[in-house]
Write a protein that holds these residues in place. Structure first.
Motif, PDB file in Angstrom:
ATOM      1  N   ALA A   1      90.636-107.569  40.147  1.00 26.33           N
ATOM      2  CA  ALA A   1      90.453-106.177  40.579  1.00 26.33           C
ATOM      3  C   ALA A   1      91.390-105.819  41.723  1.00 26.33           C
ATOM      4  N   ARG A   2      92.518-106.487  41.734  1.00 27.84           N
ATOM      5  CA  ARG A   2      93.552-106.152  42.718  1.00 27.84           C
ATOM      6  C   ARG A   2      94.865-105.987  41.950  1.00 27.84           C
ATOM      7  N   PHE A   3      95.526-104.883  42.186  1.00 24.99           N
ATOM      8  CA  PHE A   3      96.699-104.551  41.376  1.00 24.99           C
ATOM      9  C   PHE A   3      97.944-104.493  42.244  1.00 24.99           C
ATOM     10  N   ILE A   4      99.071-104.692  41.577  1.00 24.76           N
ATOM     11  CA  ILE A   4     100.315-104.668  42.343  1.00 24.76           C
ATOM     12  C   ILE A   4     100.907-103.269  42.331  1.00 24.76           C
ATOM     13  N   LEU A   5     101.027-102.703  43.507  1.00 24.71           N
ATOM     14  CA  LEU A   5     101.623-101.371  43.646  1.00 24.71           C
ATOM     15  C   LEU A   5     103.058-101.555  44.120  1.00 24.71           C
ATOM     16  N   ARG A   6     103.989-101.094  43.322  1.00 21.61           N
ATOM     17  CA  ARG A   6     105.397-101.309  43.654  1.00 21.61           C
ATOM     18  C   ARG A   6     106.087 -99.971  43.901  1.00 21.61           C
ATOM     19  N   ASP A   7     106.766 -99.889  45.029  1.00 19.11           N
ATOM     20  CA  ASP A   7     107.571 -98.707  45.340  1.00 19.11           C
ATOM     21  C   ASP A   7     108.932 -98.880  44.664  1.00 19.11           C
ATOM     22  N   MET A   8     109.253 -97.988  43.753  1.00 22.00           N
ATOM     23  CA  MET A   8     110.454 -98.174  42.941  1.00 22.00           C
ATOM     24  C   MET A   8     111.742 -97.928  43.720  1.00 22.00           C
ATOM     25  N   LYS A   9     111.620 -97.213  44.794  1.00 24.05           N
ATOM     26  CA  LYS A   9     112.837 -96.932  45.570  1.00 24.05           C
ATOM     27  C   LYS A   9     113.207 -98.117  46.437  1.00 24.05           C
ATOM     28  N   THR A  10     112.204 -98.603  47.182  1.00 21.90           N
ATOM     29  CA  THR A  10     112.478 -99.666  48.143  1.00 21.90           C
ATOM     30  C   THR A  10     112.293-101.050  47.532  1.00 21.90           C
ATOM     31  N   GLY A  11     111.508-101.127  46.453  1.00 15.99           N
ATOM     32  CA  GLY A  11     111.231-102.424  45.867  1.00 15.99           C
ATOM     33  C   GLY A  11     110.084-103.156  46.538  1.00 15.99           C
ATOM     34  N   GLU A  12     109.531-102.543  47.575  1.00 16.12           N
ATOM     35  CA  GLU A  12     108.399-103.173  48.257  1.00 16.12           C
ATOM     36  C   GLU A  12     107.165-103.109  47.378  1.00 16.12           C
ATOM     37  N   GLN A  13     106.373-104.170  47.432  1.00 15.08           N
ATOM     38  CA  GLN A  13     105.131-104.112  46.679  1.00 15.08           C
ATOM     39  C   GLN A  13     104.014-104.849  47.407  1.00 15.08           C
ATOM     40  N   ARG A  14     102.787-104.383  47.112  1.00 18.66           N
ATOM     41  CA  ARG A  14     101.634-105.016  47.757  1.00 18.66           C
ATOM     42  C   ARG A  14     100.458-104.941  46.805  1.00 18.66           C
ATOM     43  N   GLN A  15      99.439-105.753  47.123  1.00 21.14           N
ATOM     44  CA  GLN A  15      98.243-105.755  46.293  1.00 21.14           C
ATOM     45  C   GLN A  15      97.252-104.719  46.811  1.00 21.14           C
ATOM     46  N   VAL A  16      96.706-103.950  45.871  1.00 18.43           N
ATOM     47  CA  VAL A  16      95.722-102.942  46.292  1.00 18.43           C
ATOM     48  C   VAL A  16      94.508-102.970  45.365  1.00 18.43           C
ATOM     49  N   THR A  17      93.370-102.598  45.909  1.00 16.47           N
ATOM     50  CA  THR A  17      92.192-102.369  45.071  1.00 16.47           C
ATOM     51  C   THR A  17      92.201-100.907  44.666  1.00 16.47           C
ATOM     52  N   ILE A  18      91.351-100.549  43.728  1.00 21.98           N
ATOM     53  CA  ILE A  18      91.309 -99.156  43.287  1.00 21.98           C
ATOM     54  C   ILE A  18      90.880 -98.245  44.435  1.00 21.98           C
ATOM     55  N   GLU A  19      89.951 -98.751  45.232  1.00 24.19           N
ATOM     56  CA  GLU A  19      89.501 -97.963  46.384  1.00 24.19           C
ATOM     57  C   GLU A  19      90.663 -97.655  47.324  1.00 24.19           C
ATOM     58  N   GLU A  20      91.476 -98.662  47.570  1.00 20.67           N
ATOM     59  CA  GLU A  20      92.622 -98.473  48.453  1.00 20.67           C
ATOM     60  C   GLU A  20      93.608 -97.470  47.858  1.00 20.67           C
ATOM     61  N   LEU A  21      93.755 -97.577  46.528  1.00 21.40           N
ATOM     62  CA  LEU A  21      94.667 -96.682  45.823  1.00 21.40           C
ATOM     63  C   LEU A  21      94.242 -95.230  46.013  1.00 21.40           C
ATOM     64  N   LEU A  22      92.945 -94.998  45.887  1.00 21.34           N
ATOM     65  CA  LEU A  22      92.413 -93.640  46.014  1.00 21.34           C
ATOM     66  C   LEU A  22      92.625 -93.086  47.414  1.00 21.34           C
ATOM     67  N   GLY A  23      92.827 -93.995  48.350  1.00 20.30           N
ATOM     68  CA  GLY A  23      92.968 -93.549  49.737  1.00 20.30           C
ATOM     69  C   GLY A  23      94.406 -93.286  50.157  1.00 20.30           C
ATOM     70  N   ILE A  24      95.346 -93.462  49.241  1.00 17.43           N
ATOM     71  CA  ILE A  24      96.745 -93.237  49.618  1.00 17.43           C
ATOM     72  C   ILE A  24      97.073 -91.748  49.529  1.00 17.43           C
ATOM     73  N   PRO A  25      97.335 -91.124  50.654  1.00 16.51           N
ATOM     74  CA  PRO A  25      97.473 -89.669  50.660  1.00 16.51           C
ATOM     75  C   PRO A  25      98.649 -89.146  49.823  1.00 16.51           C
ATOM     76  N   GLU A  26      99.787 -89.872  49.800  1.00 14.98           N
ATOM     77  CA  GLU A  26     100.948 -89.365  49.050  1.00 14.98           C
ATOM     78  C   GLU A  26     100.632 -89.141  47.579  1.00 14.98           C
ATOM     79  N   LEU A  27      99.716 -89.933  47.060  1.00 13.55           N
ATOM     80  CA  LEU A  27      99.415 -89.832  45.632  1.00 13.55           C
ATOM     81  C   LEU A  27      98.679 -88.539  45.287  1.00 13.55           C
ATOM     82  N   LYS A  28      98.082 -87.944  46.278  1.00 15.56           N
ATOM     83  CA  LYS A  28      97.298 -86.735  46.002  1.00 15.56           C
ATOM     84  C   LYS A  28      98.130 -85.466  46.123  1.00 15.56           C
ATOM     85  N   GLU A  29      99.358 -85.646  46.564  1.00 17.26           N
ATOM     86  CA  GLU A  29     100.210 -84.467  46.652  1.00 17.26           C
ATOM     87  C   GLU A  29     100.546 -83.988  45.247  1.00 17.26           C
ATOM     88  N   PRO A  30     100.650 -82.674  45.085  1.00 16.86           N
ATOM     89  CA  PRO A  30     100.972 -82.147  43.746  1.00 16.86           C
ATOM     90  C   PRO A  30     102.334 -82.671  43.306  1.00 16.86           C
TER      91      PRO A  30
END
Length: 429
Positions: free
Chosen positions: A388-417
């Motif tokens: 229940a931990r997924f790898i979130l990868r930033d395609m521009k920088t190549g950085e990646q980290r493990q996130v839970t779904i809860e953490e994912l929901l809390g990332i503000p950039e994702l909620k931007e239109p």
RNA sequence: GUGGGUGUGGCUCAAUUGGCAGAGCACUUGACUGUGGCUCAAGAUGUUGUGGGUUCAAGUCCCAUCACCCACCCCA
């Protein structure tokens, strides 16, 4: 069998469609604030409606209409313009006047296509029905002027004229016909016909010999009745007062029969000979012509394709570059179903997200993600699902980290239109 | 209705006096079995708009035709 679009029609691809939405939103806001209500009328009407209103002397009615019979033998036509329909609708539904209406609808004219002119095109128009005052004309012109200015129309200028009313026009046309008859030998064959059908239209002729003759033609100015003169003076005064530049052009008539008094055209120097971007004017007798009570009215309409052409030029949004904020990359059959569930869950939380379902190794999926302009990807493999931990990868920088779904929901950039609109070099044509 | 221009892979365009239809981009696959962009290798893609004619031989020359674009008329 591969099909091609019918002559004079166009596919409006996502890039241009987005630009049009933006324009329509702007127009909607502006018109709404000015008290205009939207109206939609049928795409086809009785042929006779146009014949009686647009006019038997107009080129539109003579040779440009899509006319057809339905199975009941009704004589119909695709609408070549909206004003007759709008007036018909006002009368038929007994709408309380005065009323301000606006529309964005497709129009059909069977003329030869060229740049900025199509057999099916969209017009946006506004009508004030039930107000005879010159202020209504001024308000409308100002509305159009502001609209085009805001759109960034390049090389815009405005031409204004009055063509009199039923009191004073007959006297003038009589004089004009008299004059034309005297100089008949200098006129082209078209003008000889116009002379009989709708004498004012000879002013539209571009043939040099005709223009030479017309140079000395009597001006309508001299024959205007006092009311028309006052009306015109007030319109001009109003435009001056609100700093709207215009050329007074006593040769400006209009192609349609129903106009009276004020006629106006917005033009752009960028459009060449077919330079009219927007046309309009007053049509105080149309309601009566359609069997209704005497109802003064004034309006204008502009072609969306043409307006876009002179505001944005050939440049339109490059939809192939529209980014994907978050792309899920399922690995394996089981992960696909899981990703679909996750997709809906994230969307419900307001996140803009898509899934790459196509098969392949991770490297292939990443390649696809890149090709689709994904900003971030979420790797959803068997291990990740188990933990229940997924790898979130930033395609521009190549950085990646493990996130839970809860953490994912809390990332503000994702909620931007989603920012679908990236300016590009895609072609309108 | 009138005049001008252009038609060759998905896209942009080459092809000498008529002599085997090509390149770049894009695409697919692999090098690299769960880490993209870069690189390298391989691959796929065409009735040269259509029909006829001339010729040993036509993308190229001739005739016809169609489509699209641009302009005129007119319109938004």
């Amino acid at each position: 069998m591969r099909f091609k679009r019918v002559k004079g029609t166009r596919d409006i691809l996502p890039g241009e469609a987005l630009a049009r939405r933006e324009l329509e939103q702007m127009v909607y806001d502006k018109f709404s604030r000015a008290g205009f209500l939207p109206i939609l009328t049928p795409t086809f009407e009785a042929y006779e409606l146009y014949q009686r209103s647009t006019g038997q002397a107009s080129d539109i009615v003579i040779k440009e209409m899509y006319r057809f019979a339905d199975m009941g033998g009704r004589d119909l036509a695709l609408r070549p313009e909206a004003t007759p329909s709008v007036m018909r609708a006002v009368l038929e539904n007994y709408l309380k006047i005065p009323i301000r209406l606006w529309y964005a609808m497709t129009m059909f004219r069977q003329d030869k296509p060229q740049k900025g002119r199509y057999r099916e095109h969209t017009q946006i128009g506004a009508e004030i029905v039930g107000e005879a005052e010159p202020e209504a004309d001024i308000e409308l012109v100002k509305l159009g002027y502001d609209l085009f200015t805001e759109m960034g129309i390049k090389g815009m200028y405005l031409e204004l004229n009055t063509i009199g009313c039923r009191e004073c026009r007959p006297g003038y046309t009589e004089k004009l016909v008299e004059f034309l008859k005297e100089h008949q030998e200098g006129l082209c064959s078209d003008c000889k016909v116009r002379m009989k059908r709708n004498p004012l239209r000879v002013f539209d002729c571009k043939v040099k010999s005709c223009q030479a003759v017309l140079k000395n033609a009597p001006s309508q100015r001299v024959y205007l009745c006092q009311d028309c003169r006052n009306h015109f003076d007030q319109v001009k005064k109003g435009l001056e007062q609100f700093s709207i530049p215009f050329n007074e052009n006593d040769r400006l008539v209009r192609g349609l029969d129903y106009y009276s008094r004020t006629v106006v055209e917005f033009k752009s120097t960028l459009l060449g000979a077919q330079d009219t971007l927007c046309g309009g004017g007053r049509y105080d007798y149309l309601a009566e012509e359609l069997g209704g009570p005497s109802t003064p009215a004034t309006g204008f309409a502009f072609g969306v394709e043409r307006a876009l052409l002179v505001s944005k030029g050939e440049e339109v949004f490059d939809f192939t570059k529209s980014p994907i904020s978050l792309l899920l990359l399922p690995l394996g059959d089981e992960a696909r179903g899981y990703s679909l569930q996750l997709l809906f869950k994230l969307r419900e939380a307001g996140i803009s997200v898509q899934v790459e379902f196509r098969p392949g190794r991770l490297s292939r999926k990443l390649k696809h993600a890149d090709a689709r302009n994904a900003e971030r990807v979420l790797i959803v493999g068997e291990d990740e699902i188990a933990k229940a931990r997924f790898i979130l990868r930033d395609m521009k920088t190549g950085e990646q980290r493990q996130v839970t779904i809860e953490e994912l929901l809390g990332i503000p950039e994702l909620k931007e239109p989603p920012s679908l609109l990236t300016s590009g070099e895609d072609q309108i044509t």
